[in-house]
Motif scaffolding. Sequence first.
Motif, PDB file in Angstrom:
ATOM      1  N   HIS A  61     -12.319  15.268   0.245  1.00 52.89           N
ATOM      2  CA  HIS A  61     -12.177  13.813   0.305  1.00 52.89           C
ATOM      3  C   HIS A  61     -10.741  13.331   0.174  1.00 52.89           C
ATOM      4  O   HIS A  61     -10.495  12.133   0.200  1.00 52.89           O
ATOM      5  CB  HIS A  61     -13.034  13.160  -0.782  1.00 52.89           C
ATOM      6  N   ALA A  63      -6.882  12.657   1.364  1.00 50.80           N
ATOM      7  CA  ALA A  63      -6.263  12.332   2.653  1.00 50.80           C
ATOM      8  C   ALA A  63      -5.508  13.519   3.225  1.00 50.80           C
ATOM      9  O   ALA A  63      -5.539  13.765   4.419  1.00 50.80           O
ATOM     10  CB  ALA A  63      -5.331  11.137   2.508  1.00 50.80           C
ATOM     11  N   ALA A 133      -7.912   2.905   9.697  1.00 49.57           N
ATOM     12  CA  ALA A 133      -8.442   3.947   8.809  1.00 49.57           C
ATOM     13  C   ALA A 133      -9.291   4.939   9.593  1.00 49.57           C
ATOM     14  O   ALA A 133      -9.182   6.158   9.392  1.00 49.57           O
ATOM     15  CB  ALA A 133      -9.259   3.318   7.684  1.00 49.57           C
ATOM     16  N   GLN A 137      -8.363   8.878  10.198  1.00 48.38           N
ATOM     17  CA  GLN A 137      -9.320   9.913   9.819  1.00 48.38           C
ATOM     18  C   GLN A 137      -9.527  10.885  10.981  1.00 48.38           C
ATOM     19  O   GLN A 137      -9.588  12.096  10.790  1.00 48.38           O
ATOM     20  CB  GLN A 137     -10.658   9.296   9.403  1.00 48.38           C
ATOM     21  N   ARG A 140      -6.508  13.078  11.155  1.00 53.02           N
ATOM     22  CA  ARG A 140      -6.558  14.052  10.043  1.00 53.02           C
ATOM     23  C   ARG A 140      -7.478  15.225  10.392  1.00 53.02           C
ATOM     24  O   ARG A 140      -7.165  16.376  10.119  1.00 53.02           O
ATOM     25  CB  ARG A 140      -7.044  13.371   8.772  1.00 53.02           C
ATOM     26  N   GLN A 141      -8.610  14.945  10.987  1.00 52.70           N
ATOM     27  CA  GLN A 141      -9.555  16.005  11.320  1.00 52.70           C
ATOM     28  C   GLN A 141      -8.989  16.964  12.351  1.00 52.70           C
ATOM     29  O   GLN A 141      -9.402  18.123  12.415  1.00 52.70           O
ATOM     30  CB  GLN A 141     -10.870  15.409  11.819  1.00 52.70           C
ATOM     31  N   ASN A 146      -7.882  21.418   8.215  1.00 51.30           N
ATOM     32  CA  ASN A 146      -9.000  20.499   7.931  1.00 51.30           C
ATOM     33  C   ASN A 146     -10.263  20.978   8.565  1.00 51.30           C
ATOM     34  O   ASN A 146     -10.354  21.514   9.566  1.00 51.30           O
ATOM     35  CB  ASN A 146      -8.677  19.098   8.419  1.00 51.30           C
TER      36      ASN A 146
END
Length: 146
Positions: A61, A63, A133, A137, A140-141, A146
């Motif tokens: 969870h 960042a 956001a 996300q 980030r993935q 990740n």
Amino acid sequence: MRWNRFLLLWLPAALLVLGLGAELLARALEPFNVTAAQYELLQVIAHYGQSGAGCSELGTHLAAPSPDLTRMLDRLDIAGLVARHRDTNDRRVVHAALTEKGEGLLRAAAPVVTKAERIVFGGLADRERAQLAMLLQGVRQNCPGN
């Protein structure tokens, strides 16, 4: 070719903005003696309540992936902000939960964190912040690890 143009024009600007936002948040948290990463971890732990969450669950969870999650938890534990306990069903799993001191820190820091957020994202409507956001996300993935 179009992708390279995006990277050349927008990626440096995005990284600069994110870096300035991170610096602003770091300065806002200095009086509380926690880093932005530690504050984020405290927020994630708070989400789980007193039952706590295991380290592997907490890491999913954050960042940014934190390979030193255990060390960060050690520092928060020493500071009296979190308490850890073994899972009753699986002794290999260690749960972390906020202490009263940790809850107090989150309450005390909330106004300065909110102020920093308003400075950085104040020009965006609620819908735009939610979209940003979601987009971040997705980015980030795609990042390694990740």
